[in-house]
Write a protein that holds these residues in place. Structure first.
Motif, PDB file in Angstrom:
ATOM      1  N   ALA A 195      41.373  58.254  78.469  1.00  0.00           N
ATOM      2  CA  ALA A 195      41.040  58.570  79.861  1.00  0.00           C
ATOM      3  C   ALA A 195      40.771  57.305  80.658  1.00  0.00           C
ATOM      4  CB  ALA A 195      39.832  59.502  79.911  1.00  0.00           C
ATOM      5  N   ASP A 196      40.215  56.270  80.010  1.00  0.00           N
ATOM      6  CA  ASP A 196      39.920  55.017  80.708  1.00  0.00           C
ATOM      7  C   ASP A 196      41.216  54.375  81.215  1.00  0.00           C
ATOM      8  OD1 ASP A 196      38.355  52.876  81.600  1.00  0.00           O
ATOM      9  OD2 ASP A 196      38.820  51.738  79.765  1.00  0.00           O
ATOM     10  N   LEU A 197      42.266  54.385  80.393  1.00  0.00           N
ATOM     11  CA  LEU A 197      43.548  53.781  80.788  1.00  0.00           C
ATOM     12  C   LEU A 197      44.195  54.603  81.897  1.00  0.00           C
ATOM     13  CD1 LEU A 197      45.632  51.559  80.294  1.00  0.00           C
ATOM     14  CD2 LEU A 197      46.669  53.029  78.554  1.00  0.00           C
ATOM     15  N   ARG A 198      44.108  55.915  81.820  1.00  0.00           N
ATOM     16  CA  ARG A 198      44.658  56.755  82.888  1.00  0.00           C
ATOM     17  C   ARG A 198      43.948  56.532  84.211  1.00  0.00           C
ATOM     18  NH1 ARG A 198      44.912  62.543  80.175  1.00  0.00           N
ATOM     19  NH2 ARG A 198      43.092  61.666  79.200  1.00  0.00           N
ATOM     20  N   ALA A 199      42.640  56.386  84.165  1.00  0.00           N
ATOM     21  CA  ALA A 199      41.875  56.138  85.386  1.00  0.00           C
ATOM     22  C   ALA A 199      42.247  54.780  85.974  1.00  0.00           C
ATOM     23  CB  ALA A 199      40.383  56.202  85.097  1.00  0.00           C
ATOM     24  N   HIS A 200      42.460  53.798  85.088  1.00  0.00           N
ATOM     25  CA  HIS A 200      42.837  52.467  85.575  1.00  0.00           C
ATOM     26  C   HIS A 200      44.219  52.500  86.232  1.00  0.00           C
ATOM     27  CE1 HIS A 200      43.561  48.199  85.846  1.00  0.00           C
ATOM     28  NE2 HIS A 200      44.718  48.392  85.189  1.00  0.00           N
ATOM     29  N   VAL A 201      45.176  53.211  85.662  1.00  0.00           N
ATOM     30  CA  VAL A 201      46.520  53.275  86.221  1.00  0.00           C
ATOM     31  C   VAL A 201      46.498  53.964  87.582  1.00  0.00           C
ATOM     32  CG1 VAL A 201      48.799  54.308  85.890  1.00  0.00           C
ATOM     33  CG2 VAL A 201      47.690  53.148  84.002  1.00  0.00           C
ATOM     34  N   GLU A 202      45.635  54.955  87.753  1.00  0.00           N
ATOM     35  CA  GLU A 202      45.542  55.623  89.055  1.00  0.00           C
ATOM     36  C   GLU A 202      44.977  54.703  90.119  1.00  0.00           C
ATOM     37  OE1 GLU A 202      43.444  59.310  88.730  1.00  0.00           O
ATOM     38  OE2 GLU A 202      44.818  60.081  87.217  1.00  0.00           O
ATOM     39  N   SER A 203      44.123  53.753  89.745  1.00  0.00           N
ATOM     40  CA  SER A 203      43.507  52.864  90.724  1.00  0.00           C
ATOM     41  C   SER A 203      44.284  51.567  90.923  1.00  0.00           C
ATOM     42  CB  SER A 203      42.069  52.538  90.303  1.00  0.00           C
ATOM     43  OG  SER A 203      42.092  51.799  89.088  1.00  0.00           O
ATOM     44  N   CYS A 204      45.136  51.132  89.962  1.00  0.00           N
ATOM     45  CA  CYS A 204      45.846  49.858  90.024  1.00  0.00           C
ATOM     46  C   CYS A 204      47.296  50.114  90.455  1.00  0.00           C
ATOM     47  CB  CYS A 204      45.802  49.152  88.668  1.00  0.00           C
ATOM     48  SG  CYS A 204      46.700  47.590  88.633  1.00  0.00           S
ATOM     49  N   ALA A 205      47.691  49.524  91.594  1.00  0.00           N
ATOM     50  CA  ALA A 205      49.042  49.738  92.115  1.00  0.00           C
ATOM     51  C   ALA A 205      50.102  49.138  91.188  1.00  0.00           C
ATOM     52  CB  ALA A 205      49.174  49.134  93.507  1.00  0.00           C
ATOM     53  N   SER A 206      49.826  47.977  90.602  1.00  0.00           N
ATOM     54  CA  SER A 206      50.777  47.321  89.713  1.00  0.00           C
ATOM     55  C   SER A 206      51.025  48.174  88.464  1.00  0.00           C
ATOM     56  CB  SER A 206      50.259  45.940  89.326  1.00  0.00           C
ATOM     57  OG  SER A 206      51.095  45.363  88.362  1.00  0.00           O
ATOM     58  N   CYS A 207      49.959  48.649  87.862  1.00  0.00           N
ATOM     59  CA  CYS A 207      50.096  49.475  86.660  1.00  0.00           C
ATOM     60  C   CYS A 207      50.739  50.818  86.982  1.00  0.00           C
ATOM     61  CB  CYS A 207      48.732  49.682  86.001  1.00  0.00           C
ATOM     62  SG  CYS A 207      48.108  48.181  85.215  1.00  0.00           S
ATOM     63  N   ARG A 208      50.474  51.352  88.181  1.00  0.00           N
ATOM     64  CA  ARG A 208      51.063  52.626  88.571  1.00  0.00           C
ATOM     65  C   ARG A 208      52.590  52.477  88.695  1.00  0.00           C
ATOM     66  NH1 ARG A 208      47.538  54.033  92.199  1.00  0.00           N
ATOM     67  NH2 ARG A 208      48.455  52.764  93.839  1.00  0.00           N
ATOM     68  N   ASP A 209      53.060  51.360  89.290  1.00  0.00           N
ATOM     69  CA  ASP A 209      54.498  51.111  89.390  1.00  0.00           C
ATOM     70  C   ASP A 209      55.124  50.937  88.013  1.00  0.00           C
ATOM     71  OD1 ASP A 209      54.330  51.263  92.115  1.00  0.00           O
ATOM     72  OD2 ASP A 209      54.281  49.081  92.434  1.00  0.00           O
ATOM     73  N   VAL A 210      54.434  50.196  87.142  1.00  0.00           N
ATOM     74  CA  VAL A 210      54.940  50.002  85.779  1.00  0.00           C
ATOM     75  C   VAL A 210      55.047  51.345  85.067  1.00  0.00           C
ATOM     76  CG1 VAL A 210      54.374  49.057  83.513  1.00  0.00           C
ATOM     77  CG2 VAL A 210      54.185  47.626  85.545  1.00  0.00           C
ATOM     78  N   ALA A 211      54.070  52.202  85.233  1.00  0.00           N
ATOM     79  CA  ALA A 211      54.067  53.494  84.559  1.00  0.00           C
ATOM     80  C   ALA A 211      55.227  54.369  85.050  1.00  0.00           C
ATOM     81  CB  ALA A 211      52.741  54.206  84.764  1.00  0.00           C
ATOM     82  N   VAL A 212      55.467  54.380  86.337  1.00  0.00           N
ATOM     83  CA  VAL A 212      56.537  55.218  86.885  1.00  0.00           C
ATOM     84  C   VAL A 212      57.901  54.754  86.365  1.00  0.00           C
ATOM     85  CG1 VAL A 212      57.755  55.835  89.013  1.00  0.00           C
ATOM     86  CG2 VAL A 212      55.272  55.917  88.947  1.00  0.00           C
ATOM     87  N   VAL A 213      58.136  53.449  86.461  1.00  0.00           N
ATOM     88  CA  VAL A 213      59.446  52.924  86.057  1.00  0.00           C
ATOM     89  C   VAL A 213      59.622  52.997  84.544  1.00  0.00           C
ATOM     90  CG1 VAL A 213      60.880  50.852  86.015  1.00  0.00           C
ATOM     91  CG2 VAL A 213      59.641  51.447  88.091  1.00  0.00           C
ATOM     92  N   ALA A 214      58.619  52.596  83.793  1.00  0.00           N
ATOM     93  CA  ALA A 214      58.743  52.553  82.336  1.00  0.00           C
ATOM     94  C   ALA A 214      58.879  53.951  81.738  1.00  0.00           C
ATOM     95  CB  ALA A 214      57.545  51.834  81.730  1.00  0.00           C
ATOM     96  N   VAL A 215      58.185  54.928  82.288  1.00  0.00           N
ATOM     97  CA  VAL A 215      58.303  56.300  81.781  1.00  0.00           C
ATOM     98  C   VAL A 215      59.715  56.831  82.035  1.00  0.00           C
ATOM     99  CG1 VAL A 215      57.534  58.675  82.176  1.00  0.00           C
ATOM    100  CG2 VAL A 215      55.860  56.852  81.875  1.00  0.00           C
ATOM    101  N   ALA A 216      60.265  56.540  83.220  1.00  0.00           N
ATOM    102  CA  ALA A 216      61.630  56.997  83.520  1.00  0.00           C
ATOM    103  C   ALA A 216      62.637  56.333  82.569  1.00  0.00           C
ATOM    104  CB  ALA A 216      61.980  56.680  84.972  1.00  0.00           C
ATOM    105  N   LEU A 217      62.466  55.040  82.331  1.00  0.00           N
ATOM    106  CA  LEU A 217      63.370  54.345  81.417  1.00  0.00           C
ATOM    107  C   LEU A 217      63.219  54.858  79.981  1.00  0.00           C
ATOM    108  CD1 LEU A 217      63.178  50.688  82.739  1.00  0.00           C
ATOM    109  CD2 LEU A 217      65.067  52.282  82.945  1.00  0.00           C
ATOM    110  N   ALA A 218      62.009  55.141  79.566  1.00  0.00           N
ATOM    111  CA  ALA A 218      61.772  55.649  78.208  1.00  0.00           C
ATOM    112  C   ALA A 218      62.408  57.023  78.041  1.00  0.00           C
ATOM    113  CB  ALA A 218      60.276  55.702  77.913  1.00  0.00           C
ATOM    114  N   ARG A 219      62.317  57.880  79.070  1.00  0.00           N
ATOM    115  CA  ARG A 219      62.953  59.196  78.996  1.00  0.00           C
ATOM    116  C   ARG A 219      64.476  59.076  78.916  1.00  0.00           C
ATOM    117  NH1 ARG A 219      59.358  61.800  83.477  1.00  0.00           N
ATOM    118  NH2 ARG A 219      57.538  62.365  82.236  1.00  0.00           N
TER     119      ARG A 219
END
Length: 170
Positions: free
Chosen positions: A27-51
């Motif tokens: 939950a700590d990492l999820r909360a951080h990704v919601e608050s950090c714009a850089s990590c949020r962009d990484v999560a969106v792009v990396a999840v799409a590429l992983a799928r």
């Protein structure tokens, strides 16, 4: 425009690569990704590429062993056919060379014979009654006449055989 990398970005990459993002991540990492714009962009792009990568891995299936064996057999047959055609091609080339040599030999003999006798050209200008008498003056025992006749006969025998061998399809 220097963007400083987020110190939690490597943890996000690890979670995405392991397939734990977003459901199995802490939950700590999820909360951080919601608050950090850089990590949020990484999560969106990396999840799409992983799928996409996972979809491609599931979609790509290697051919069955029967298909691989069949292709190998077809390739072996084609290579054997090419290997069998090589001697045939060589024989055809030799036959063409022989026919060309016979033709050139015949032409050379005729030219040599015509150099020694200009009377041959008179045969085209005389009446038909004198052609017979001109043919009787030819010495058929001369080696040039015999060579020419032999070359003509050989050409008439070898040329059709060579053409047949070249054009025959098996």
């Amino acid at each position: 425009m220097n963007a400083k990398p987020c110190p939690r970005e490597s943890a996000l990459w690890t979670a995405i690569a392991a397939g734990r993002w977003p459901d199995a991540a802490d939950a700590d990492l999820r909360a951080h990704v919601e608050s950090c714009a850089s990590c949020r962009d990484v999560a969106v792009v990396a999840v799409a590429l992983a799928r996409d990568a996972q979809d491609l891995r599931h979609a790509s299936t290697p051919p069955s062993s029967a298909i691989v064996w069949w292709r190998a057999q077809m390739r072996a047959r084609q290579e054997a056919a090419r290997a069998a055609d090589r001697p045939i091609t060589i024989v055809q080339a030799i036959a063409i060379a022989c026919a060309a040599g016979l033709f050139l030999g015949l032409a050379g003999s005729i030219v040599a014979m015509l150099r020694g006798s200009t009377g041959w050209f008179d045969a085209f200008t005389v009446p038909a009654a004198r052609i017979g008498t001109l043919l009787t003056t030819i010495d058929f025992t001369s080696r040039w006449v015999l060579y020419s006749a032999a070359l003509v006969v050989l050409s008439l025998i070898v040329a059709p055989v060579a053409i047949y061998a070249i054009l025959q399809e098996e």
